[in-house]
Scaffold this motif. Sequence first.
Motif, mmCIF file in Angstrom:
data_model
loop_
_atom_site.group_PDB
_atom_site.id
_atom_site.type_symbol
_atom_site.label_atom_id
_atom_site.label_comp_id
_atom_site.label_asym_id
_atom_site.label_seq_id
_atom_site.Cartn_x
_atom_site.Cartn_y
_atom_site.Cartn_z
ATOM 1 N N LEU A 1 -2.091 -10.283 -42.704
ATOM 2 C CA LEU A 1 -2.476 -10.239 -44.239
ATOM 3 C C LEU A 1 -2.160 -8.730 -44.502
ATOM 4 O O LEU A 1 -1.486 -8.499 -45.668
ATOM 5 C CB LEU A 1 -3.765 -10.718 -44.437
ATOM 6 N N LEU A 2 -2.427 -7.815 -43.641
ATOM 7 C CA LEU A 2 -2.187 -6.285 -43.826
ATOM 8 C C LEU A 2 -0.730 -6.180 -44.084
ATOM 9 O O LEU A 2 -0.476 -5.461 -45.031
ATOM 10 C CB LEU A 2 -2.915 -5.481 -42.859
ATOM 11 N N ALA A 3 -0.060 -6.749 -43.103
ATOM 12 C CA ALA A 3 1.476 -6.395 -43.117
ATOM 13 C C ALA A 3 2.013 -6.984 -44.377
ATOM 14 O O ALA A 3 2.895 -6.547 -44.823
ATOM 15 C CB ALA A 3 2.050 -7.113 -41.843
ATOM 16 N N THR A 4 1.746 -8.071 -44.895
ATOM 17 C CA THR A 4 2.269 -8.672 -45.887
ATOM 18 C C THR A 4 1.721 -7.931 -47.277
ATOM 19 O O THR A 4 2.870 -7.668 -48.137
ATOM 20 C CB THR A 4 1.521 -10.128 -46.291
ATOM 21 N N VAL A 5 0.664 -7.472 -47.253
ATOM 22 C CA VAL A 5 0.342 -6.629 -48.639
ATOM 23 C C VAL A 5 1.254 -5.190 -48.402
ATOM 24 O O VAL A 5 1.657 -4.807 -49.484
ATOM 25 C CB VAL A 5 -1.279 -6.025 -48.415
ATOM 26 N N LEU A 6 1.478 -4.700 -47.316
ATOM 27 C CA LEU A 6 2.339 -3.415 -46.998
ATOM 28 C C LEU A 6 3.789 -3.841 -47.395
ATOM 29 O O LEU A 6 4.369 -2.930 -48.161
ATOM 30 C CB LEU A 6 2.035 -2.864 -45.490
ATOM 31 N N PHE A 7 4.196 -4.787 -47.373
ATOM 32 C CA PHE A 7 5.517 -5.443 -47.236
ATOM 33 C C PHE A 7 5.781 -5.110 -48.865
ATOM 34 O O PHE A 7 6.804 -4.642 -49.220
ATOM 35 C CB PHE A 7 5.633 -6.745 -46.853
ATOM 36 N N PHE A 8 4.761 -5.584 -49.674
ATOM 37 C CA PHE A 8 5.388 -5.716 -51.269
ATOM 38 C C PHE A 8 4.786 -4.482 -51.852
ATOM 39 O O PHE A 8 5.284 -3.883 -52.558
ATOM 40 C CB PHE A 8 4.365 -6.892 -51.779
ATOM 41 N N ALA A 9 3.651 -3.738 -51.095
ATOM 42 C CA ALA A 9 3.353 -2.423 -51.631
ATOM 43 C C ALA A 9 4.443 -1.308 -51.502
ATOM 44 O O ALA A 9 4.662 -0.640 -52.333
ATOM 45 C CB ALA A 9 2.035 -1.945 -51.033
ATOM 46 N N LEU A 10 5.192 -1.375 -50.505
ATOM 47 C CA LEU A 10 6.357 -0.577 -50.088
ATOM 48 C C LEU A 10 7.717 -1.107 -50.864
ATOM 49 O O LEU A 10 8.490 -0.300 -50.626
ATOM 50 C CB LEU A 10 6.472 -0.490 -48.588
ATOM 51 N N GLY A 11 7.444 -1.937 -51.484
ATOM 52 C CA GLY A 11 8.573 -2.580 -52.060
ATOM 53 C C GLY A 11 9.858 -2.912 -51.328
ATOM 54 O O GLY A 11 11.172 -3.016 -51.668
ATOM 55 N N LEU A 12 9.538 -3.637 -50.056
ATOM 56 C CA LEU A 12 10.395 -3.886 -49.018
ATOM 57 C C LEU A 12 11.025 -5.238 -49.385
ATOM 58 O O LEU A 12 12.233 -5.619 -49.015
ATOM 59 C CB LEU A 12 9.806 -4.103 -47.699
ATOM 60 N N ASP A 13 10.513 -5.853 -50.281
ATOM 61 C CA ASP A 13 11.069 -7.052 -50.777
ATOM 62 C C ASP A 13 12.374 -7.003 -51.521
ATOM 63 O O ASP A 13 13.298 -8.118 -51.650
ATOM 64 C CB ASP A 13 10.020 -8.097 -51.652
ATOM 65 N N ARG A 14 12.685 -5.882 -52.430
ATOM 66 C CA ARG A 14 13.910 -5.698 -52.981
ATOM 67 C C ARG A 14 14.986 -5.402 -51.998
ATOM 68 O O ARG A 14 16.308 -5.440 -52.469
ATOM 69 C CB ARG A 14 13.765 -4.492 -53.888
ATOM 70 N N TYR A 15 14.818 -5.167 -50.920
ATOM 71 C CA TYR A 15 15.844 -5.111 -49.661
ATOM 72 C C TYR A 15 16.250 -6.311 -49.278
ATOM 73 O O TYR A 15 17.402 -6.469 -48.476
ATOM 74 C CB TYR A 15 15.565 -4.205 -48.507
ATOM 75 N N VAL A 16 15.655 -7.652 -49.474
ATOM 76 C CA VAL A 16 16.035 -8.797 -49.191
ATOM 77 C C VAL A 16 16.847 -9.693 -50.398
ATOM 78 O O VAL A 16 16.447 -10.320 -51.209
ATOM 79 C CB VAL A 16 14.972 -9.748 -48.563
ATOM 80 N N SER A 17 17.997 -9.281 -50.685
ATOM 81 C CA SER A 17 18.898 -9.760 -51.761
ATOM 82 C C SER A 17 20.301 -9.789 -51.413
ATOM 83 O O SER A 17 20.733 -8.922 -50.453
ATOM 84 C CB SER A 17 18.503 -8.765 -53.002
ATOM 85 N N LEU A 18 21.094 -10.797 -52.109
ATOM 86 C CA LEU A 18 22.311 -10.777 -51.807
ATOM 87 C C LEU A 18 23.078 -9.641 -52.610
ATOM 88 O O LEU A 18 24.279 -9.207 -52.062
ATOM 89 C CB LEU A 18 22.745 -12.125 -52.401
ATOM 90 N N GLU A 19 22.729 -9.091 -53.566
ATOM 91 C CA GLU A 19 22.944 -8.003 -54.373
ATOM 92 C C GLU A 19 23.145 -6.965 -53.430
ATOM 93 O O GLU A 19 24.234 -6.000 -53.177
ATOM 94 C CB GLU A 19 22.399 -7.507 -55.613
ATOM 95 N N LEU A 20 22.071 -6.477 -52.520
ATOM 96 C CA LEU A 20 22.065 -5.518 -51.562
ATOM 97 C C LEU A 20 23.065 -5.542 -50.250
ATOM 98 O O LEU A 20 23.917 -4.631 -50.048
ATOM 99 C CB LEU A 20 20.849 -5.168 -50.937
ATOM 100 N N LEU A 21 23.330 -6.797 -50.034
ATOM 101 C CA LEU A 21 24.338 -7.354 -49.242
ATOM 102 C C LEU A 21 25.742 -6.980 -49.321
ATOM 103 O O LEU A 21 26.452 -6.415 -48.925
ATOM 104 C CB LEU A 21 24.169 -8.783 -48.755
ATOM 105 N N ARG A 22 26.014 -7.385 -50.839
ATOM 106 C CA ARG A 22 27.364 -7.128 -51.611
ATOM 107 C C ARG A 22 27.638 -5.553 -51.606
ATOM 108 O O ARG A 22 28.744 -5.208 -51.280
ATOM 109 C CB ARG A 22 27.395 -7.881 -52.906
ATOM 110 N N ASP A 23 26.720 -4.962 -51.880
ATOM 111 C CA ASP A 23 26.647 -3.274 -52.226
ATOM 112 C C ASP A 23 26.885 -2.654 -50.924
ATOM 113 O O ASP A 23 27.608 -1.453 -50.798
ATOM 114 C CB ASP A 23 25.709 -2.930 -53.052
ATOM 115 N N ASN A 24 26.393 -3.001 -49.868
ATOM 116 C CA ASN A 24 26.463 -2.551 -48.604
ATOM 117 C C ASN A 24 27.425 -3.167 -47.497
ATOM 118 O O ASN A 24 27.138 -2.948 -46.115
ATOM 119 C CB ASN A 24 25.087 -2.250 -47.834
ATOM 120 N N ARG A 25 28.089 -4.098 -47.982
ATOM 121 C CA ARG A 25 28.912 -5.018 -47.040
ATOM 122 C C ARG A 25 29.805 -4.287 -45.982
ATOM 123 O O ARG A 25 29.799 -4.615 -44.852
ATOM 124 C CB ARG A 25 29.951 -6.043 -47.909
#
Length: 246
Positions: free
Chosen positions: A25-49
Motif C-alpha cells: 500500500l505504501l509503495a502504491t501511494v508513493l508510485f502515484f505521489a511521485l508521478g511515476l504513472d506518467r512514465y507508463v505510456s506509449l507516448e513515452l515509448l514513441r518519444d524515446n524509441r
Amino acid sequence: MGSGIDEQRGRSGWLSRLVPVLCLLLATVLFFALGLDRYVSLELLRDNRDLLTGFVSDHYVLAALAFVAIYAVVTGLSVPGAAVLTLSGGFLFGTVGGTAYAVIGATLGATAIFLAARTAFADALRARAGKAIGMMREGFRKDAFNYLLFLRLVPAFPFFLVNLVPAFLGVSTRTYILATVIGIVPGGFVFASVGAGLGSIFDQEGEIGLADVMTPEIILAMVGLGVLALVPVLAKRLLGRRGACD
C-alpha cells in the motif's frame, strides 16, 4: 497474566502479518505521489524509441531483467499499465521475448500479492466466510486449477481481483503460479504481437489505443479458451452425477 501475554503475542503476530500488505500500500501511494504513472505510456515509448532500442541492443540481458522487474512492480502494486508494458515488451523484445518477459513479470507480481494477501487476511476472512464463500472455496478446492485458469483467460475479470480471490479460498501457491502462467500467455501474446508492429505506426505518426488491440474477435477467442478450461470441471460433474444415479 498468561492470557495477557498470549493476547499480546496474538496481536503482535497479526500485525506482523500485515507488514507485506502495508508495504504494498505504501509503495502504491508513493508510485502515484511521485508521478511515476506518467512514465507508463506509449507516448513515452514513441518519444524515446531510439534510446530504448539502443539500450536493448547493447545490454539485452540487463534490459530484459529491468523490464521484468518493472512489470512485476506494476503488477504487484495493482496500478494501471500492464497492457502498455506488454505492448512495449513486444516492441523492444519482439513477440516471443515480449510475451515471455511479460508473463514472468506478471507472475512474479501477482504471486507477491497472492502471498501478501494470504499471509495477512486469508485466515480471518475464511473464519468469517458466509455460505457463498464457503461454496466457492469448496469449488476451488476440487478444481482450483481450472477455475483459476478460466478467470485468467477471460478478460472480463480484473487482473488484481483474480490475484486476491484465490488467496482467500485456499488455493495452493503451486496451483496459483501454474494457472497464472498458462492463463496469461494468450493475452500476453496478443499484446506483444501488436507491440512488435508499433514501429510502423510510430513512423507514420499514428496513434494506437488499447481498444484497437482488444477487438471483438480477440475477446471472443479468449472467452472460448476460458470456456475450454471449464470443460474438465463440467465433465467431472456430469460423470459424478451419472455414477451417483447408477
